[in-house]
Every structure is written in C-alpha cells, then in structure tokens.
Write an enzyme that holds these catalytic residues in place. Structure first.
Site, short mmCIF file in Angstrom:
data_model
loop_
_atom_site.label_atom_id
_atom_site.label_comp_id
_atom_site.label_asym_id
_atom_site.label_seq_id
_atom_site.Cartn_x
_atom_site.Cartn_y
_atom_site.Cartn_z
N CYS A 279 41.69 47.95 38.18
CA CYS A 279 42.64 48.93 38.64
C CYS A 279 42.05 50.20 39.19
O CYS A 279 40.85 50.38 39.21
CB CYS A 279 43.53 49.30 37.46
SG CYS A 279 44.15 47.88 36.63
N GLY B 105 43.89 47.95 43.86
CA GLY B 105 45.00 47.27 43.20
C GLY B 105 46.27 47.40 44.00
O GLY B 105 46.67 48.51 44.33
N ASN C 131 41.41 51.26 33.45
CA ASN C 131 40.67 50.38 34.35
C ASN C 131 39.57 49.72 33.55
O ASN C 131 38.74 50.41 32.98
CB ASN C 131 40.09 51.20 35.51
CG ASN C 131 39.22 50.37 36.45
OD1 ASN C 131 38.35 50.90 37.11
ND2 ASN C 131 39.44 49.08 36.52
N GLY C 132 39.58 48.39 33.52
CA GLY C 132 38.55 47.68 32.76
C GLY C 132 39.18 46.55 31.98
O GLY C 132 40.34 46.20 32.19
N TYR D 157 31.61 44.73 46.49
CA TYR D 157 32.93 44.43 47.05
C TYR D 157 34.00 45.47 46.76
O TYR D 157 34.79 45.83 47.62
CB TYR D 157 33.40 43.07 46.51
CG TYR D 157 34.83 42.75 46.87
CD1 TYR D 157 35.16 42.34 48.16
CD2 TYR D 157 35.84 42.87 45.93
CE1 TYR D 157 36.47 42.06 48.50
CE2 TYR D 157 37.17 42.60 46.27
CZ TYR D 157 37.48 42.19 47.55
OH TYR D 157 38.76 41.92 47.89
P1 AMP Z 1 36.56 32.87 48.08
O1 AMP Z 1 35.11 32.50 48.14
O2 AMP Z 1 37.42 32.12 49.00
O3 AMP Z 1 37.07 32.78 46.68
O4 AMP Z 1 36.72 34.38 48.52
C1 AMP Z 1 35.64 35.20 48.69
C2 AMP Z 1 36.09 36.50 49.30
O5 AMP Z 1 36.99 37.17 48.44
C3 AMP Z 1 34.91 37.42 49.50
O6 AMP Z 1 34.51 37.38 50.81
C4 AMP Z 1 35.41 38.80 49.13
O7 AMP Z 1 35.70 39.53 50.29
C5 AMP Z 1 36.66 38.54 48.34
N1 AMP Z 1 36.46 38.83 46.91
C6 AMP Z 1 35.34 38.78 46.18
N2 AMP Z 1 35.57 39.11 44.89
C7 AMP Z 1 36.88 39.40 44.81
C8 AMP Z 1 37.73 39.84 43.75
N3 AMP Z 1 37.29 40.02 42.52
N4 AMP Z 1 39.02 40.06 44.06
C9 AMP Z 1 39.47 39.86 45.30
N5 AMP Z 1 38.73 39.45 46.32
C10 AMP Z 1 37.45 39.22 46.10
#
Ligand code: AMP
Length: 454
Positions: A12, A38, A112-113, A251
């Site tokens: 969050c 979020g 957050n956490g 990310y």
């Molecule tokens: P996928 O390999 O299809 O599961 O999605 C990977 C993509 O999701 C990556 O390129 C990131 O941009 C994004 N991503 C990575 N970690 C997260 C996360 N914790 N929550 C949402 N999106 C993520």
C-alpha cells in the site's frame, strides 16, 4: 501457510499530515501521487474537535473522493491509505485507515507491509474473545494496543514489539499523529515539511506534488510522534539488521522518488547500463515495456549505443496488470494496455527491456505482440534477477508454483516466452548497484530474513 498469507497480504501507500488548514486536501493529493502503490481502494481519516471524519471507497483516489467529500473531512490533521489488490477480496471493510475507539480514546491506522505473525496473534486474540471486523493483519495492531496497560506510548511499544515482519504505519491517536517503521525497515516511509506542518509519505513523489520538502527517510524501528508539543522521535525496539525491500527499486516505487538515499530512476538506469555491458546480443533498437521498463531501457541504450525507440505505447487509463483478479481478465488486460508500433518495430532486431518476469504471462504476450508487429528478432532483457520466491513482507506476488522462474530454467522460460533470448540481471550485479547489504533479496534468493514459522 499459503492460505493464511493469501488472506493477509497488504501492499500500500501511506500519507499523513499534521497541522495544516484543510488537511484532507493534502492527504487527497498525497494519495493521488502514490496511486501507483495501490489502486483497489483508498481512504482518508481526519481529526477535528475530538471527532474523526472518515471516508473509504473502492477505486482510484480521484474517482473515490469528490469536492464535498474532501470538504466534509474536517480538521488540520489527517492520514490516508491506498490499498493494493490482494486475493480479489475488495470488500470495503478491508480498506484503510481502520478506526476504533477504546478506553484511552480514538485510533485510526494505515499500514503498508505484511505482518508475518499476524495470523497466530489473531487466532490467540479470537480465542480470548476478540471480535474482528476485517480480515486485514492491521486490525491485530489495534487489538494489541487496546489490551496493553499504561500510557498510549507504552501500549504502542508493547503492541508493536510483538509483531514480526513489515509494518510502516501512519496513525492518529486522538489529536496526535504517529509515523512508524518496523525494526527491519522493509517498507519505505519518508518525512517531509510544508511550512510549519509535518508530513509523511511512502514515497517522496507525494511531497513534490504538495510542495513539501523531503526531510529524511524514517530510521528502522523509529516512532515519530507529532503533537502540540512538537515532533519527537524515539527508537524503543531491539535493533535488528536492515532488510529494505529491493523490489521497491525494481518495480514498485515511482522513478521520481528518492528511496533510502537513492534516486529510483538512477538505480533503474544503472541496471539497464549493467545489462547492456553484459549483453552479447546484436540488435537494431532497444525498446521498453512501459512504464516500468523505461529507465532501464534508457540506461541500456546509453551504454550500448543502440537507439532507444518507443516501440510499445501504453494506454495509461487502465490499472496495473495485477489488478484484475482472474487469469482470463489479466490476459485481456495486457492487450488493453499496450499497443505495439509496427512502424518502429517492422523488420528490426529488438531488445525489449522489462522490469521483471513474475508468472511469465506478460512476457509471452509482449514477445508475440512485437513479432506480430514485424520484428525480426526479440531479445528480452530483464532488469531484475529471476523472481523465484514469493514475498511475505508486503509485495503482492503469486505463490511459488506460479512463479515461472521457481521451476524453470532460463532456457525453458525463453522457450515459453517465444523469445530469441532472455538476459536477466544477476543477483550479484543487483547487489553491487544498490550497495549490497541492508536489503531484503528474498524474492530472488529465498533467504527470508524474518522467520515465517510463526
Ligand atoms: P507476469 O510475468 O505476467 O506475471 O507479469 C510481470 C509484470 O508484472 C512485470 O513486467 C511487472 O511490470 C509487473 N509486476 C511485477 N511485480 C508485480 C507486483 N508485485 N504487482 C503488480 N505487478 C507486478
């Protein structure tokens, strides 16, 4: 363990401000700047003349609150929260800040956490007769505080000392604002100032929007208390090794934020440069999967001399891929969001930079998309090491079996993604770029710094 944690994940954004006219306006803007952390729902609680004013709603901040809502949130003190998707349980009761009243007064809390021992604490509280109104791990904190003895500060320390895992918090207790970071420092929380007002945010980009000055990141295990006597800091917990979440750099954080003394954009660019220096791929152009692959792609281009092109255009008016709860909709989501530009890609050997591969679904779709747009070769360049282990400290990752790199070699992932090659950043290179120790690398290494056996 999976079932327990699937229910209790929290991921969050936090914002809090003390003593400024119409505090709700600032909380609203702060949350908007932190929207990337979020998008499932959000909430604001303010305090005026011994009363909490609150509103929590599903969706994006700008849609969840209208002018009247903000005007109705009276007072000069406020906290707010954006909530990330968990397991699709988007009921209003799980939105924060949570509020409650107990013998010393009123409390509002935003977290957050992810507290790894929340489930066992909760079970114990329930067997002692406690009643819970949400399935969030944050609610245990309120119960623990209410059951301690002594002043509020003593109770707070007594309660938080029982927690294991990640908790950055902003909290109101009556007319006092608290900002708190767990002893391991997993999740970010920064302090800022706006004139005489003191504010806190998960990331410094929130300060930029409201015109506040970034003062400093909270220290691990620090409690900052802001009330009519001023700003006071104390560090009551046993000191622990630092385990700041390295995935924030990869990310989660916005590239214009300063995190733990680094500019996120710079770190990502350096990752791209490192990938380029290690690459032996011959290509014509480098492109990014927008937006998260952008800084690393720029770094790659600078270090390799390959031209950076906008080969994929993103529609910004769709939530992040992970927002949709079911697989079928998630697949559709990639198409909704990203469109390849055939003029740029046709007949080219393309290096495509993305921040990470989690399940592998996105990479497969993107490679297909780029090939369909006419590319001759597609080389994936991933700005993180392989994600092999789920996070239990506050990043929403799928279970181990869904993480493609947990059970597949790079060759197998390349084949699955139908790419010509895949290059990942090595863990050693990532450590070198962020400065080595002091970080949690569990999603890449499986070494969980705070035990999960609780
Ligand atoms: P996928 O390999 O299809 O599961 O999605 C990977 C993509 O999701 C990556 O390129 C990131 O941009 C994004 N991503 C990575 N970690 C997260 C996360 N914790 N929550 C949402 N999106 C993520």
């Amino acid at each position: 363990m999976k079932d327990i944690f699937d229910k209790l994940h929290e991921h969050c954004a936090l914002f809090g401000i003390y003593d400024i006219k119409e505090a709700s306006n600032y909380v609203y803007l702060g949350l908007h700047a932190l929207q990337h952390r979020g998008q499932e729902g959000c909430g604001i609680v303010t305090r005026d003349k011994d009363v909490f004013y609150k509103k929590r709603a599903r969706g994006l901040v700008l849609e969840a609150f209208d002018k009247t809502d903000i005007e109705n949130l009276k007072g000069s003190i406020g906290i707010g929260h954006n909530r990330y998707i968990t397991n699709g349980d988007s009921s209003l009761v799980n939105l924060q800040p949570l509020t409650a009243s107990f013998d010393l007064g009123d409390i509002a809390i935003a977290h957050n956490g992810n507290i790894v021992n929340a489930y066992s604490i909760r079970q114990k509280l329930i067997s002692d007769g406690a009643i819970f109104s949400s399935n969030s791990d944050t609610e245990v904190i309120i119960h623990l505080i209410a059951r301690q003895k002594g002043s509020f500060d003593e109770r707070l320390v007594g309660a938080l000392s029982q927690l294991k895992g990640a908790f950055s918090l902003v909290m109101l207790f009556n007319d006092t604002l608290y900002a708190i970071k767990d002893p391991w420092g997993f999740r970010p929380l920064a302090m800022g100032e706006l004139g005489d007002a003191c504010c806190f945010a998960s990331e410094t980009c929130a300060f930029d929007l409201i015109g506040a000055k970034f003062v400093r990141e909270l220290e691990n295990g620090e409690i900052i208390k802001v009330d009519k006597y001023g700003v006071n800091s104390f560090k009551p917990f046993k000191s622990e090794n630092s385990y700041r979440c390295v995935f924030e750099y990869i990310y989660f954080a916005r590239p214009d934020s300063y995190l733990w003394d680094n500019h996120v954009y710079e770190i990502r660019k350096r990752i791209g440069q490192k990938l380029a220096l290690k690459s032996n791929v011959d290509a014509d152009i480098v492109i990014a999967v927008p937006d998260s692959g952008m800084p690393a792609a720029i770094g790659y281009s600078q270090a390799s001399g390959l031209p950076f092109e906008m080969g994929i255009i993103r529609n910004h008016y769709v939530g992040r891929t992970f927002i949709e709860p079911t697989d079928s909709i998630r697949h559709f989501g990639v198409k909704l969001k990203l469109n390849p530009s055939s003029d740029v890609l046709n007949n080219k050997r393309v290096v495509v930079v993305d921040d990470s591969i989690v399940r592998g679904t996105t990479s497969r779709r993107i490679v297909k998309m780029i090939r369909n747009a006419g590319a001759k070769e597609v080389h994936l360049c991933i700005a993180s090491p392989p994600v092999t282990h789920p996070c239990f400290y506050g990043i929403d990752t799928p279970t181990k079996s869904e993480l493609i790199a947990s059970s597949h070699t790079i060759e197998e992932i390349t084949k699955y993604a139908t790419a010509d090659s895949i290059a990942y950043l090595s863990l050693e290179d990532l450590k070198e770029i962020v400065g080595g120790s002091g970080y949690c690398y569990a999603c890449f290494s499986g070494n969980y710094p705070v035990s999960l056996n609780v």
